[in-house]
Design a protein around this motif. Sequence first.
Motif, PDB file in Angstrom:
ATOM      1  N   THR A   1     -12.790   5.980  -1.175  1.00 58.76           N
ATOM      2  CA  THR A   1     -11.417   5.539  -1.414  1.00 58.76           C
ATOM      3  C   THR A   1     -10.795   6.355  -2.542  1.00 58.76           C
ATOM      4  O   THR A   1     -11.483   7.052  -3.279  1.00 58.76           O
ATOM      5  CB  THR A   1     -11.367   4.045  -1.752  1.00 58.76           C
ATOM      6  OG1 THR A   1     -11.922   3.831  -3.068  1.00 58.76           O
ATOM      7  CG2 THR A   1     -12.139   3.217  -0.741  1.00 58.76           C
TER       8      THR A   1
ATOM      9  N   GLY B   1      -4.903  -0.698   5.464  1.00 52.37           N
ATOM     10  CA  GLY B   1      -4.506  -1.453   4.293  1.00 52.37           C
ATOM     11  C   GLY B   1      -5.628  -2.202   3.599  1.00 52.37           C
ATOM     12  O   GLY B   1      -5.388  -2.873   2.593  1.00 52.37           O
TER      13      GLY B   1
ATOM     14  N   GLU C   1      -3.414   4.880   4.595  1.00 52.05           N
ATOM     15  CA  GLU C   1      -4.376   3.856   4.185  1.00 52.05           C
ATOM     16  C   GLU C   1      -5.170   3.307   5.370  1.00 52.05           C
ATOM     17  O   GLU C   1      -5.300   2.098   5.556  1.00 52.05           O
ATOM     18  CB  GLU C   1      -3.672   2.717   3.429  1.00 52.05           C
ATOM     19  CG  GLU C   1      -3.019   3.165   2.145  1.00 52.05           C
ATOM     20  CD  GLU C   1      -2.519   2.008   1.299  1.00 52.05           C
ATOM     21  OE1 GLU C   1      -2.577   0.855   1.760  1.00 52.05           O
ATOM     22  OE2 GLU C   1      -2.079   2.260   0.154  1.00 52.05           O
TER      23      GLU C   1
ATOM     24  N   GLY D   1      -6.994   0.632   0.737  1.00 52.01           N
ATOM     25  CA  GLY D   1      -6.020   1.527   0.137  1.00 52.01           C
ATOM     26  C   GLY D   1      -6.174   2.955   0.644  1.00 52.01           C
ATOM     27  O   GLY D   1      -6.560   3.203   1.789  1.00 52.01           O
ATOM     28  N   ARG D   2      -5.866   3.912  -0.213  1.00 55.02           N
ATOM     29  CA  ARG D   2      -5.888   5.326   0.138  1.00 55.02           C
ATOM     30  C   ARG D   2      -7.324   5.783   0.384  1.00 55.02           C
ATOM     31  O   ARG D   2      -8.232   5.457  -0.400  1.00 55.02           O
ATOM     32  CB  ARG D   2      -5.269   6.148  -0.993  1.00 55.02           C
ATOM     33  CG  ARG D   2      -3.785   5.893  -1.181  1.00 55.02           C
ATOM     34  CD  ARG D   2      -3.289   6.329  -2.563  1.00 55.02           C
ATOM     35  NE  ARG D   2      -3.599   7.724  -2.845  1.00 55.02           N
ATOM     36  CZ  ARG D   2      -2.876   8.758  -2.434  1.00 55.02           C
ATOM     37  NH1 ARG D   2      -1.786   8.548  -1.697  1.00 55.02           N
ATOM     38  NH2 ARG D   2      -3.211   9.991  -2.754  1.00 55.02           N
TER      39      ARG D   2
ATOM     40  N   ALA E   1       0.443  -1.316   0.000  1.00 56.60           N
ATOM     41  CA  ALA E   1       0.000   0.000   0.000  1.00 56.60           C
ATOM     42  C   ALA E   1       0.489   1.453   0.000  1.00 56.60           C
ATOM     43  O   ALA E   1       1.436   1.627   0.652  1.00 56.60           O
ATOM     44  CB  ALA E   1      -0.260   0.108   1.470  1.00 56.60           C
TER      45      ALA E   1
ATOM     46  N   GLY F   1      -2.152   5.589  -6.224  1.00 56.06           N
ATOM     47  CA  GLY F   1      -2.554   4.337  -5.613  1.00 56.06           C
ATOM     48  C   GLY F   1      -2.225   3.146  -6.495  1.00 56.06           C
ATOM     49  O   GLY F   1      -1.557   3.250  -7.516  1.00 56.06           O
TER      50      GLY F   1
ATOM     51  N   GLU G   1      -7.797   5.278  -4.866  1.00 52.07           N
ATOM     52  CA  GLU G   1      -6.730   4.503  -5.478  1.00 52.07           C
ATOM     53  C   GLU G   1      -6.477   4.872  -6.938  1.00 52.07           C
ATOM     54  O   GLU G   1      -5.450   4.499  -7.502  1.00 52.07           O
ATOM     55  CB  GLU G   1      -7.065   3.010  -5.383  1.00 52.07           C
ATOM     56  CG  GLU G   1      -6.910   2.428  -3.992  1.00 52.07           C
ATOM     57  CD  GLU G   1      -5.453   2.362  -3.582  1.00 52.07           C
ATOM     58  OE1 GLU G   1      -4.729   1.473  -4.068  1.00 52.07           O
ATOM     59  OE2 GLU G   1      -5.027   3.226  -2.797  1.00 52.07           O
TER      60      GLU G   1
END
Length: 384
Positions: free
Chosen positions: A362, A342, A320, A345-346, A36, A369, A364
């Motif tokens: 999110t 994790g 994350e 993700g972001r 990540a 990402g 990504e």
Amino acid sequence: MTAVSAAAALLLATGCSGGGSGPADPVTAEPPRTPAASASPTAPASASPSAPPAKGSVRVVSTVAQGLKSPWGLAALPDGNLLVSSRDEGTITRVDAESGELTVVGEVPGVASGGEGGLLGLALSPTYAEDHLVYAYFTTESDNRVARLLYDETAPPGRQLGAPDTVLRNIPKGVVHNGGRIAFGPDGMLYVGTGDSGDTGLAQDKESLGGKILRMTPDGQPVHGNPEADSVVYSYGHRNVQGLAWDAQKRLWAAEFGQNTYDELNLVRPGGNHGWPEAEGKGGGGGFVDPVVQWPVAEASPSGIAVARGSVWLAALRGERLWRVPLAGGEPSAAPQAFLEGTYGRLRTVLAAGGDRLWLVTNETDTRGTPEAGDDRILLLEVR
């Protein structure tokens, strides 16, 4: 006329695959990702009657939508559906909160995406039921600005946005540190988080709109109760503000990106100097306002924040994870607690959905990402 007051005076110039909801899904069952005109509403207030529990919880209720591209800002419509902005595509999409269907309502003209710039924060007018105005913060070829657009749900998809009416212009732009979060406070005023655009000196320059939190009327005018009567600057010394939220006592909280050492959660003081670039994190001294909480940058890189169930919830990009900070008045009542680390993700944006619910976006697909099938998503969370 100063740059700040001149900017505030430029009012109303014309500027510039669907997804479905899944079953309730406990966090522990989620597989990890691949690596990540009013006085100031933030005047001192008494502590909350009782603090939330030291340890909280997060449950993912459903995936509201998926297949979003570079999502950034999120606004909840009165009917329970959502509007989400795409930073890179410059579009606003309506999300059906029941079916997950995505409908592009229109493109915001004049958006120049690049680096961290593009179409960023969204907010609904406090009188949306009467005026149907959507406010947006976006980057142009020359600046960052805030504009409002009429949203006509009866028009054909793709053509439901009116022309932008610029509320505030001349916010410094850069490849990085563009700020971008906007929100209407409990006082009905518009608050704007900006960044230093990579020019650190702007944060301490009260004549610049960069590196600030701004407070203004819905028309972009300075407000009675601002630190300086002719200025929209509300606080200064910020590096890159991307989170704004109010607690039950109407105190303003803000999330801010640090540089190499500490990211910050700040309790914002009207007229307060939050230290950047002379100070990063706590211990700046010299009359600077210390953050309430700080994190190593690898554990946070905070963007959106929300307040629910007596805690501040902070969406972390590089970290994350979703941070929970339980509050007792203007201080944490217990150590911050991380969730979803994790897993998705972001994390870019978190928005209170009422009671014990949050929407979480999110991030990504923003070039930083590692997107997987279905990214990016909007999740509905149940929190405690």
